[in-house]
Each structure stands twice: as structure tokens, then as C-alpha cells.
Scaffold this motif. Structure first.
Motif, PDB file in Angstrom:
ATOM      1  N   ASN A  56       0.823  -1.203   0.000  1.00 28.37           N
ATOM      2  CA  ASN A  56       0.000   0.000   0.000  1.00 28.37           C
ATOM      3  C   ASN A  56       0.861   1.259   0.000  1.00 28.37           C
ATOM      4  OD1 ASN A  56      -2.451  -1.331  -0.057  1.00 28.37           O
ATOM      5  ND2 ASN A  56      -2.731  -1.285   2.168  1.00 28.37           N
ATOM      6  N   HIS A  57       2.031   1.156   0.610  1.00 26.26           N
ATOM      7  CA  HIS A  57       2.943   2.301   0.682  1.00 26.26           C
ATOM      8  C   HIS A  57       3.948   2.324  -0.464  1.00 26.26           C
ATOM      9  CE1 HIS A  57       1.897   4.019   4.646  1.00 26.26           C
ATOM     10  NE2 HIS A  57       1.566   2.772   4.961  1.00 26.26           N
ATOM     11  N   PHE A  58       4.407   1.152  -0.872  1.00 25.15           N
ATOM     12  CA  PHE A  58       5.459   1.060  -1.896  1.00 25.15           C
ATOM     13  C   PHE A  58       5.109  -0.045  -2.874  1.00 25.15           C
ATOM     14  CE2 PHE A  58       7.459   2.632   1.995  1.00 25.15           C
ATOM     15  CZ  PHE A  58       8.020   3.819   1.530  1.00 25.15           C
ATOM     16  N   ALA A  59       5.061   0.299  -4.142  1.00 23.30           N
ATOM     17  CA  ALA A  59       4.627  -0.656  -5.153  1.00 23.30           C
ATOM     18  C   ALA A  59       5.633  -1.776  -5.381  1.00 23.30           C
ATOM     19  CB  ALA A  59       4.360   0.068  -6.478  1.00 23.30           C
ATOM     20  N   SER A  60       6.908  -1.551  -4.994  1.00 18.70           N
ATOM     21  CA  SER A  60       7.944  -2.540  -5.273  1.00 18.70           C
ATOM     22  C   SER A  60       9.163  -2.274  -4.401  1.00 18.70           C
ATOM     23  CB  SER A  60       8.354  -2.480  -6.748  1.00 18.70           C
ATOM     24  OG  SER A  60       8.959  -1.226  -7.032  1.00 18.70           O
ATOM     25  N   LYS A  61      10.104  -3.215  -4.421  1.00 16.61           N
ATOM     26  CA  LYS A  61      11.385  -2.992  -3.737  1.00 16.61           C
ATOM     27  C   LYS A  61      12.127  -1.825  -4.370  1.00 16.61           C
ATOM     28  CE  LYS A  61      13.527  -6.933  -3.848  1.00 16.61           C
ATOM     29  NZ  LYS A  61      14.675  -7.859  -3.621  1.00 16.61           N
ATOM     30  N   ASP A  62      11.999  -1.682  -5.679  1.00 17.37           N
ATOM     31  CA  ASP A  62      12.646  -0.555  -6.343  1.00 17.37           C
ATOM     32  C   ASP A  62      12.127   0.768  -5.784  1.00 17.37           C
ATOM     33  OD1 ASP A  62      14.302  -2.014  -8.007  1.00 17.37           O
ATOM     34  OD2 ASP A  62      12.796  -2.163  -9.585  1.00 17.37           O
ATOM     35  N   ALA A  63      10.827   0.846  -5.543  1.00 16.64           N
ATOM     36  CA  ALA A  63      10.252   2.069  -4.982  1.00 16.64           C
ATOM     37  C   ALA A  63      10.774   2.319  -3.569  1.00 16.64           C
ATOM     38  CB  ALA A  63       8.728   1.975  -4.975  1.00 16.64           C
ATOM     39  N   LEU A  64      10.969   1.249  -2.823  1.00 12.70           N
ATOM     40  CA  LEU A  64      11.541   1.385  -1.481  1.00 12.70           C
ATOM     41  C   LEU A  64      12.982   1.882  -1.555  1.00 12.70           C
ATOM     42  CD1 LEU A  64      10.375  -1.565   0.792  1.00 12.70           C
ATOM     43  CD2 LEU A  64      10.660   0.810   1.483  1.00 12.70           C
ATOM     44  N   PHE A  65      13.746   1.337  -2.462  1.00 12.70           N
ATOM     45  CA  PHE A  65      15.126   1.785  -2.623  1.00 12.70           C
ATOM     46  C   PHE A  65      15.172   3.250  -3.042  1.00 12.70           C
ATOM     47  CE2 PHE A  65      18.984   2.329  -5.244  1.00 12.70           C
ATOM     48  CZ  PHE A  65      19.943   2.043  -4.281  1.00 12.70           C
ATOM     49  N   ASP A  66      14.275   3.636  -3.953  1.00 17.72           N
ATOM     50  CA  ASP A  66      14.198   5.036  -4.366  1.00 17.72           C
ATOM     51  C   ASP A  66      13.912   5.940  -3.167  1.00 17.72           C
ATOM     52  OD1 ASP A  66      14.666   4.207  -6.917  1.00 17.72           O
ATOM     53  OD2 ASP A  66      12.675   4.678  -7.691  1.00 17.72           O
ATOM     54  N   GLU A  67      13.029   5.500  -2.296  1.00 16.91           N
ATOM     55  CA  GLU A  67      12.698   6.286  -1.098  1.00 16.91           C
ATOM     56  C   GLU A  67      13.925   6.443  -0.204  1.00 16.91           C
ATOM     57  OE1 GLU A  67      10.170   8.219   1.841  1.00 16.91           O
ATOM     58  OE2 GLU A  67       9.948   7.816  -0.297  1.00 16.91           O
ATOM     59  N   ILE A  68      14.687   5.372  -0.043  1.00 21.25           N
ATOM     60  CA  ILE A  68      15.897   5.441   0.784  1.00 21.25           C
ATOM     61  C   ILE A  68      16.900   6.405   0.174  1.00 21.25           C
ATOM     62  CG2 ILE A  68      17.899   4.111   1.569  1.00 21.25           C
ATOM     63  CD1 ILE A  68      15.959   1.706   1.818  1.00 21.25           C
ATOM     64  N   MET A  69      17.107   6.328  -1.140  1.00 15.75           N
ATOM     65  CA  MET A  69      18.026   7.237  -1.809  1.00 15.75           C
ATOM     66  C   MET A  69      17.553   8.682  -1.696  1.00 15.75           C
ATOM     67  SD  MET A  69      20.731   5.785  -3.200  1.00 15.75           S
ATOM     68  CE  MET A  69      21.219   6.740  -4.634  1.00 15.75           C
ATOM     69  N   LEU A  70      16.248   8.896  -1.826  1.00  9.10           N
ATOM     70  CA  LEU A  70      15.712  10.244  -1.712  1.00  9.10           C
ATOM     71  C   LEU A  70      15.945  10.801  -0.314  1.00  9.10           C
ATOM     72  CD1 LEU A  70      14.102  12.575  -2.946  1.00  9.10           C
ATOM     73  CD2 LEU A  70      12.008  11.420  -2.222  1.00  9.10           C
ATOM     74  N   ARG A  71      15.739   9.985   0.695  1.00  6.98           N
ATOM     75  CA  ARG A  71      15.968  10.446   2.068  1.00  6.98           C
ATOM     76  C   ARG A  71      17.446  10.756   2.297  1.00  6.98           C
ATOM     77  NH1 ARG A  71      11.945   7.705   6.426  1.00  6.98           N
ATOM     78  NH2 ARG A  71      10.035   7.845   5.213  1.00  6.98           N
ATOM     79  N   LEU A  72      18.311   9.950   1.704  1.00  7.80           N
ATOM     80  CA  LEU A  72      19.741  10.200   1.823  1.00  7.80           C
ATOM     81  C   LEU A  72      20.082  11.559   1.221  1.00  7.80           C
ATOM     82  CD1 LEU A  72      22.589   9.095   2.523  1.00  7.80           C
ATOM     83  CD2 LEU A  72      22.643   8.094   0.250  1.00  7.80           C
ATOM     84  N   TRP A  73      19.570  11.836   0.031  1.00  2.46           N
ATOM     85  CA  TRP A  73      19.834  13.113  -0.606  1.00  2.46           C
ATOM     86  C   TRP A  73      19.238  14.260   0.208  1.00  2.46           C
ATOM     87  CZ3 TRP A  73      16.721  17.041  -2.239  1.00  2.46           C
ATOM     88  CH2 TRP A  73      17.369  18.067  -2.942  1.00  2.46           C
ATOM     89  N   GLN A  74      17.999  14.094   0.688  1.00  2.00           N
ATOM     90  CA  GLN A  74      17.353  15.160   1.446  1.00  2.00           C
ATOM     91  C   GLN A  74      18.122  15.478   2.724  1.00  2.00           C
ATOM     92  OE1 GLN A  74      13.418  13.438   1.795  1.00  2.00           O
ATOM     93  NE2 GLN A  74      12.615  14.730   0.163  1.00  2.00           N
ATOM     94  N   GLN A  75      18.617  14.439   3.391  1.00  3.06           N
ATOM     95  CA  GLN A  75      19.373  14.670   4.619  1.00  3.06           C
ATOM     96  C   GLN A  75      20.666  15.408   4.313  1.00  3.06           C
ATOM     97  OE1 GLN A  75      19.686  11.265   7.138  1.00  3.06           O
ATOM     98  NE2 GLN A  75      21.119  12.226   8.551  1.00  3.06           N
ATOM     99  N   ALA A  76      21.323  15.016   3.234  1.00  2.47           N
ATOM    100  CA  ALA A  76      22.561  15.686   2.859  1.00  2.47           C
ATOM    101  C   ALA A  76      22.301  17.133   2.469  1.00  2.47           C
ATOM    102  CB  ALA A  76      23.228  14.940   1.706  1.00  2.47           C
TER     103      ALA A  76
END
Length: 213
Positions: A56-76
């Protein structure tokens, strides 16, 4: 007398908590087992939610990985941001930026996200390249500061992003890659000050205009 405002609805808060739990579970699982070996079932179990909730939150593992990368960039991006001041000396401004960068690099949460991103980049570089390309259009603090100083004529003209990468390389060679690849301890405050100061001096010795040397 009017009634006090009602608190936000519990379901919305619960949804946010579940999403955060799913992301953290994915980070932990990807770090421990790698992207390919991690199933959505494992992530659901670690997060304490159903597999349906994960989807319901993430359509795939790829979407989850994208979210992690986005959070990494946002934090930086959020951690390293000092507005360029046209009438202030360059060196203190750059030192403040580098000190922010060093504080971010020692943060355990940021380090955990970076480990996931780098491990996946090794195993599936095309996925990492796609994400970096999507995020690359967003300027981050150091590159934005350098671009402003170049436009103001206080730094020699050039590619601000390239210059920012050079500057970050001077810092990460001491405060990121040795810790990530060789398990070296985080730098002490005195070591951070030494790294930041020498990196800024090297950078300005090349890029500062004659008037700002």
C-alpha cells in the motif's frame, strides 16, 4: 467558550508511523542481506506490518530503494546549507559549510542510508545511476554556494558542481571512506577542524580570485 482544536486524526499518524517502520525495516534488511536477497515478506515481518500494508505504501522494492536514496539526498541537502554572503570573507563561510558536512558524515542514520545506497550501487549500478540522474538536477548547498561566489566574481569562473565535488573529496577522504570501507573510527572534533581548515585553504588557494586571496 469555544472548544479546543481537536488533535490530528490517529489514522494519519498511524499511517506515517507504519511508513517509517517499513522504510527502516528495508534499510536494516538491505544492509544485512542485500537488495536482491531481501523479500517484501522479510521487510513486512521486520516492520511488524502485513505484506499488503507494505505494498500500500510502496509498489515494489525498487520504490523502497528510491525512497531510501531520496531520504539520503534530502538529509545531505538539509544538513549542508549556508547562504552565500557577498560582503563576508569567504573562508569562514566555507569553514561553516565543511563543519556542517563533517557533522552529517558522523551521523549514524546518514551512515546507515549511505551503506545501503553504496552496497546496491556495487551490485546494481544501473539502478543507482538512474536515481542519481533524477536527483542530479537538484542543487545542494555547497554547489549552490560556490555558484553564487563564482557569479559574484569572488571565485574563479568554472563548473560549480565539479568544484563542489573536489571540495567534498578533500573531506570524505578523511571522514567518510576510511570509516565506510576500513572501519576506522569517526574523527574527533580536533581532527574534524584540521580536515575542514586544510580543505578550505587548499580549495581557496586554487579557486579564490586575486582580490580574495
Amino acid at each position: 467558550m469555544s472548544a479546543p482544536p481537536s488533535p490530528p486524526p490517529a489514522p494519519a499518524r498511524l499511517t506515517d508511523r507504519k511508513r517509517q517502520a517499513i522504510v527502516q525495516a528495508a534499510i536494516d534488511a538491505f544492509r544485512a542481506h542485500g537488495f536482491e536477497a531481501t523479500s517484501m515478506d522479510r521487510i513486512a515481518a521486520l516492520a511488524g506490518v502485513s505484506k499488503r500494508t507494505v505494498y500500500n505504501h510502496f509498489a515494489s522494492k525498487d520504490a523502497l530503494f528510491d525512497e531510501i536514496m531520496l531520504r539520503l539526498w534530502q538529509q545531505a541537502a538539509a544538513a549542508v546549507d549556508v547562504a552565500y554572503a557577498a560582503h563576508a570573507p569567504l573562508r569562514p563561510q566555507l569553514l561553516a559549510l565543511m563543519q556542517q558536512k563533517l557533522r552529517m558524515l558522523e551521523d549514524e542514520h546518514f551512515f546507515g542510508l549511505a551503506r545501503v545506497a553504496i552496497a546496491e550501487a556495487i551490485h546494481a549500478p544501473e539502478r543507482a545511476r538512474d536515481m542519481v540522474a533524477r536527483l542530479g538536477d537538484k542543487e545542494v548547498g555547497l554547489a549552490r554556494w560556490i555558484a553564487a561566489a563564482m557569479a559574484d566574481g569572488r571565485l574563479k569562473p568554472g563548473d560549480a558542481r565539479f568544484a563542489a565535488q573536489q571540495m567534498e573529496g578533500l573531506v570524505k577522504g578523511f571522514a567518510f571512506w576510511p570509516q565506510l570501507t576500513m572501519g576506522q573510527p569517526a574523527l574527533s572534533r580536533a581532527q574534524q577542524e584540521q580536515v575542514a581548515s586544510s580543505a578550505v585553504d587548499l580549495f581557496l588557494s586554487h579557486y579564490a580570485s586575486d582580490a580574495d586571496r
